[in-house]
Design a protein around this motif. Structure first.
Motif, PDB file in Angstrom:
ATOM      1  N   LEU A 328       0.849  -1.185   0.000  1.00 27.69           N
ATOM      2  CA  LEU A 328       0.000   0.000   0.000  1.00 27.69           C
ATOM      3  C   LEU A 328       0.892   1.244   0.000  1.00 27.69           C
ATOM      4  N   LEU A 329       0.743   2.058  -1.028  1.00 27.72           N
ATOM      5  CA  LEU A 329       1.618   3.204  -1.218  1.00 27.72           C
ATOM      6  C   LEU A 329       1.011   4.511  -0.716  1.00 27.72           C
ATOM      7  N   GLY A 330      -0.260   4.467  -0.348  1.00 31.26           N
ATOM      8  CA  GLY A 330      -0.915   5.669   0.162  1.00 31.26           C
ATOM      9  C   GLY A 330      -1.832   6.338  -0.837  1.00 31.26           C
ATOM     10  N   ASP A 331      -1.793   5.868  -2.098  1.00 31.06           N
ATOM     11  CA  ASP A 331      -2.660   6.474  -3.111  1.00 31.06           C
ATOM     12  C   ASP A 331      -3.822   5.559  -3.479  1.00 31.06           C
ATOM     13  N   GLU A 332      -4.066   4.538  -2.660  1.00 31.79           N
ATOM     14  CA  GLU A 332      -5.156   3.603  -2.937  1.00 31.79           C
ATOM     15  C   GLU A 332      -6.496   4.216  -2.524  1.00 31.79           C
ATOM     16  N   ASP A 333      -7.532   3.940  -3.307  1.00 30.49           N
ATOM     17  CA  ASP A 333      -8.864   4.476  -3.028  1.00 30.49           C
ATOM     18  C   ASP A 333      -9.673   3.514  -2.156  1.00 30.49           C
ATOM     19  N   TYR A 334      -9.810   2.295  -2.611  1.00 32.04           N
ATOM     20  CA  TYR A 334     -10.607   1.311  -1.876  1.00 32.04           C
ATOM     21  C   TYR A 334     -10.323  -0.087  -2.434  1.00 32.04           C
ATOM     22  N   VAL A 335     -10.701  -1.085  -1.651  1.00 32.45           N
ATOM     23  CA  VAL A 335     -10.677  -2.465  -2.118  1.00 32.45           C
ATOM     24  C   VAL A 335     -12.113  -2.966  -2.086  1.00 32.45           C
ATOM     25  N   LEU A 336     -12.497  -3.693  -3.117  1.00 30.08           N
ATOM     26  CA  LEU A 336     -13.855  -4.219  -3.223  1.00 30.08           C
ATOM     27  C   LEU A 336     -13.818  -5.739  -3.187  1.00 30.08           C
ATOM     28  N   LEU A 337     -14.663  -6.336  -2.343  1.00 33.91           N
ATOM     29  CA  LEU A 337     -14.829  -7.774  -2.286  1.00 33.91           C
ATOM     30  C   LEU A 337     -16.258  -8.103  -2.701  1.00 33.91           C
ATOM     31  N   ALA A 338     -16.441  -9.151  -3.492  1.00 27.91           N
ATOM     32  CA  ALA A 338     -17.789  -9.514  -3.915  1.00 27.91           C
ATOM     33  C   ALA A 338     -17.822 -10.965  -4.368  1.00 27.91           C
ATOM     34  N   CYS A 339     -19.012 -11.532  -4.354  1.00 24.36           N
ATOM     35  CA  CYS A 339     -19.210 -12.894  -4.828  1.00 24.36           C
ATOM     36  C   CYS A 339     -19.412 -12.880  -6.345  1.00 24.36           C
ATOM     37  N   ASP A 340     -19.534 -14.072  -6.940  1.00 23.15           N
ATOM     38  CA  ASP A 340     -19.670 -14.126  -8.394  1.00 23.15           C
ATOM     39  C   ASP A 340     -21.009 -13.571  -8.864  1.00 23.15           C
ATOM     40  N   GLY A 341     -21.992 -13.481  -7.963  1.00 25.98           N
ATOM     41  CA  GLY A 341     -23.262 -12.866  -8.330  1.00 25.98           C
ATOM     42  C   GLY A 341     -23.088 -11.427  -8.779  1.00 25.98           C
ATOM     43  N   PHE A 342     -22.033 -10.774  -8.289  1.00 24.02           N
ATOM     44  CA  PHE A 342     -21.710  -9.417  -8.721  1.00 24.02           C
ATOM     45  C   PHE A 342     -20.826  -9.441  -9.966  1.00 24.02           C
ATOM     46  N   PHE A 343     -19.723 -10.197  -9.902  1.00 24.24           N
ATOM     47  CA  PHE A 343     -18.745 -10.146 -10.988  1.00 24.24           C
ATOM     48  C   PHE A 343     -19.217 -10.833 -12.263  1.00 24.24           C
ATOM     49  N   ASP A 344     -20.245 -11.687 -12.195  1.00 24.70           N
ATOM     50  CA  ASP A 344     -20.797 -12.261 -13.423  1.00 24.70           C
ATOM     51  C   ASP A 344     -21.571 -11.232 -14.226  1.00 24.70           C
ATOM     52  N   ALA A 345     -21.963 -10.121 -13.565  1.00 27.48           N
ATOM     53  CA  ALA A 345     -22.747  -9.090 -14.255  1.00 27.48           C
ATOM     54  C   ALA A 345     -21.995  -7.774 -14.421  1.00 27.48           C
ATOM     55  N   VAL A 346     -20.868  -7.619 -13.713  1.00 23.57           N
ATOM     56  CA  VAL A 346     -20.123  -6.358 -13.737  1.00 23.57           C
ATOM     57  C   VAL A 346     -18.642  -6.652 -13.992  1.00 23.57           C
TER      58      VAL A 346
END
Length: 420
Positions: A328-346
């Motif tokens: 982590l360098l300090g310029d990170e915005d956010y981390v997103l965690l999700a199941c395949d129900g999200f990533f199958d559509a996005v």
């Protein structure tokens, strides 16, 4: 923070002025009828967290109270709570497992929790609330069109405090579990994996190894429960641990985590899918096969190639997690965690723009006060809605962990824009 803690303690003492009497219903239901000594840690902590959260306890204070109560419970002689061996159980390995009557032992734990809370409320100056963690978390889940909700998640900014880890480096733990064939495996992983992680000797020296071992231990523990209770479910999982300016991701299956840095999506992992070339080769080298039956499946059954549980298809469905490490360098915005129900559509590349729009709608252009961070809660909700509108019919869970204040993200987006 101090005012919030004092207010909670006052309310709690009014509701629980003394220990729970024998025979009275517990204020929160145990997760299991019987638990092993190994499972007692996770189930007690989860029970305590649920009881305190329902009464508005600050998360940091809740973590310390639960840890203190658990430490006192484990100093007790627990033999009076041992279950008698069931008739007809002649399997040696089962006879070696000590099982405890959950309701009875959890009554003792809850009374320890009440006792600790009463003591702290009477001498608050000796137990000041810990400083709140700066990481703001936005979570939203829906059952969607599925018959049951089989996702589970856990956000623990107070990982060290809850698990009694003495370290100068704060650690924050986040996890999403996507169950299939029932919710039992996902519930088990959400209850026990972080506890298993805390017990790994390599946690400070080799965090990636510790995460892999924690997944393996949780899978092994669930095997015992599944055998005793005839459970057949499984779960994928993705875990993020943030400590010492490093972001660790460990995963099994097709739940995913991604990072956004300076408005740009950063790949952290490659999900385990049956049609992934190396996963297909691994399964086939073991004598299994990958077939297409509406989707790619291992031996014509599960649509995941790695998971906790699914013991009828082990080792083809592997319980071995993978792990990645990102500085982590300090310029990170956010981390997103999700199941395949999200990533199958996005698509991951869509996420920065979607989050930017969600933040804009939730917060607008008004200056954001730290006390107004609740506005970020709507971000995950809007992402879930987008996945549903995009055609996802599965359970959907989305968790965003913001690595900088929302005010900074809005300022950054208004000046530079977010590239899709």
């Amino acid at each position: 923070m101090e005012e919030e803690a004092r207010s909670f303690l006052g309310r709690f003492v009014e509701e629980f002025p003394a220990a729970l009497e024998e025979g009275t219903p517990l204020p929160v239901s145990p997760l299991s009828r019987r638990v092993t000594l190994e499972e007692l840690h996770g189930e007690s902590l989860e029970l305590g967290r649920r009881l305190l959260a329902a009464r508005g306890a600050p998360a940091g204070l809740s973590a310390l109270l639960c840890q203190a109560a658990l430490s006192q419970l484990l100093q007790n002689d627990l033999s009076p709570f041992h279950c008698a061996q069931e008739a007809g159980n002649n399997q040696e390995e089962e006879q070696e497992v000590v099982l405890l009557e959950s309701e009875a032992v959890q009554r003792v734990f809850l009374n320890k929790l009440i006792e600790v809370t009463l003591a702290w409320s009477q001498d608050f100056s000796k137990h000041p609330p810990p400083p709140s963690q700066f990481l703001h978390c936005s979570v939203h889940t829906i059952k969607n069109t599925r018959r049951k909700m089989e996702d589970k998640h856990l956000a623990l900014a107070e990982f060290n405090q809850l698990l009694g880890i003495q370290s100068q480096d704060d650690s924050a733990y986040y996890a999403v579990f996507d169950g299939h064939g029932g919710v039992d495996a996902a519930t088990y992983a959400a209850t026990h994996l972080h506890v298993a992680l805390s017990k790994q000797e390599s946690l400070q020296s080799d965090t990636g190894l510790a995460l892999k071992m924690a997944f393996k231990l949780t899978d092994d523990m669930f095997r015992g429960k599944a055998k005793r209770e005839r459970l057949r479910s499984g779960t994928t999982g993705v875990v993020v641990l943030i400590q010492r300016q490093e972001l660790f991701v460990a995963w099994l299956g097709d739940s995913q985590a991604m990072l956004v840095r300076g408005g740009q999506a950063v790949t952290l992992m490659d999900p385990h899918k049956p049609d992934r070339e190396d996963e297909k080769k691994r399964v086939e080298d073991l004598g299994g096969c990958i077939t297409f039956m509406g989707c790619w499946r291992v031996n014509g059954t599960y649509a995941v190639s790695r998971a906790i549980g699914d013991f009828d298809q082990k080792p083809y469905v592997s319980g071995d997690a993978d792990c990645s490490t990102t500085q982590l360098l300090g310029d990170e915005d956010y981390v997103l965690l999700a199941c395949d129900g999200f990533f199958d559509a996005v698509e991951p590349s869509e996420v920065p723009h979607l989050v930017q729009e969600a933040l804009r709608q939730s917060v607008g252009d008004a200056p954001l006060d730290p006390s107004e961070d609740d506005a970020g809660l709507k971000v995950a909700q809007q992402l879930v809605c987008h996945a549903k509108e995009g055609g996802s019919s599965d359970n959907i869970t989305v968790m965003l962990v913001f690595l900088r204040p929302l005010k900074q993200l809005l300022a950054q987006n208004s000046t530079t824009g977010t590239q899709q």
